[in-house]
Design an enzyme around this catalytic site. Structure first.
Site, PDB file in Angstrom:
ATOM      1  N   ASP A  48      10.113  -7.536  -1.328  1.00 51.92           N
ATOM      2  CA  ASP A  48      10.458  -6.067  -0.675  1.00 51.92           C
ATOM      3  C   ASP A  48       9.920  -6.128   0.732  1.00 51.92           C
ATOM      4  O   ASP A  48      10.646  -5.779   1.676  1.00 51.92           O
ATOM      5  CB  ASP A  48      10.286  -4.903  -1.518  1.00 51.92           C
ATOM      6  CG  ASP A  48      11.327  -4.657  -2.489  1.00 51.92           C
ATOM      7  OD1 ASP A  48      12.146  -5.770  -2.771  1.00 51.92           O
ATOM      8  OD2 ASP A  48      11.351  -3.781  -3.170  1.00 51.92           O
ATOM      9  N   GLY A  49       8.714  -6.404   0.728  1.00 55.10           N
ATOM     10  CA  GLY A  49       7.953  -6.322   2.075  1.00 55.10           C
ATOM     11  C   GLY A  49       8.701  -7.428   3.241  1.00 55.10           C
ATOM     12  O   GLY A  49       9.066  -7.023   4.201  1.00 55.10           O
ATOM     13  N   ALA A 165       9.186   6.805  -3.204  1.00 53.54           N
ATOM     14  CA  ALA A 165       9.688   7.918  -3.879  1.00 53.54           C
ATOM     15  C   ALA A 165       9.383   7.957  -5.504  1.00 53.54           C
ATOM     16  O   ALA A 165       9.127   8.945  -6.044  1.00 53.54           O
ATOM     17  CB  ALA A 165      11.071   8.285  -3.386  1.00 53.54           C
TER      18      ALA A 165
END
Length: 218
Positions: A48-49, A165
């Site tokens: 994801d980075g 989140a």
């Protein structure tokens, strides 16, 4: 006939990502591989980075981004590494569909003047900048919602709902859902549940303590 162009964004700390880059490039006959400028697609090899880095390029060019998961998390990636050959064929034939993803824009205001701005694919976070909790006052569409002493507050897109989140207790939102989720982080209050709101809403967060840190996609 001019060559088609693609940009690769690769996690070069992972040997398998470098190997996969060479593998997929060998299948993309007729493509020129560039680092900047116009390209018909941005191909990301990593987690994801790495995909977030590729998203900056894709957004600037208005080009689609293809994420091939070679990282540890990979919530954003659409393709697993075992299907590289099939993926290359889909790129060559342009036989793929484009999945639109929502982004966030933010402005930092001080004394009614804009001092910073930016955007995020996953989330925008306001959090404490030291050991003391931060006091935040949340308004949505100019309506007061709540004031908290907390570690911070996350405003996330559906894409970002599976990232920071989610770790803070927020719900997982399906990528096609057109909503935003606002999640307090370790709030010292009775009302600390996440809020799911319209993407058309204007979210205002007043920092009522001495300072705070604003980050977009970390």
């Amino acid at each position: 006939m001019s060559a088609r162009k693609a940009i690769f964004v690769v996690n070069r700390n992972r040997a398998e990502a470098i190997e996969a880059e060479a593998n997929i490039k060998s299948h993309l006959t007729g493509f020129e591989f560039v680092e900047d400028g116009d390209a018909e697609i941005v191909i990301v090899l990593g987690g994801d980075g790495t995909i977030l880095r590729g998203a900056v390029i894709a957004r600037r060019l208005g080009a689609p981004l293809l994420g091939i998961n070679l990282g540890r998390v990979g919530f954003l990636a659409e393709v697993k590494k075992f299907s590289i050959e099939e993926t290359a064929k889909a790129i060559l034939d342009q036989s793929y569909s484009i999945d639109q993803r929502m982004t966030l824009e933010y402005k930092v205001m001080r004394n009614e003047s804009e001092v910073a701005s930016g955007w995020a694919l996953n989330e925008i976070t306001i959090e404490r900048n030291g050991t003391t909790m931060v006091e935040l006052f949340l308004q949505i569409d100019h309506r007061p919602i709540s004031s908290w002493w907390c570690d911070g507050l996350i405003v996330a897109t559906p894409t970002g709902s599976t990232a920071y989140a989610f770790s803070a207790g927020g719900p997982i939102i399906w990528p096609e859902a057109e909503v935003l989720v606002v999640t307090p982080i370790a709030a010292h209050a009775l009302f600390t549940k996440p809020l799911v709101i319209s993407p058309k809403s204007e979210i205002t967060i007043d920092v009522e303590s001495s300072d705070a840190l604003v980050s977009a996609d970390s």
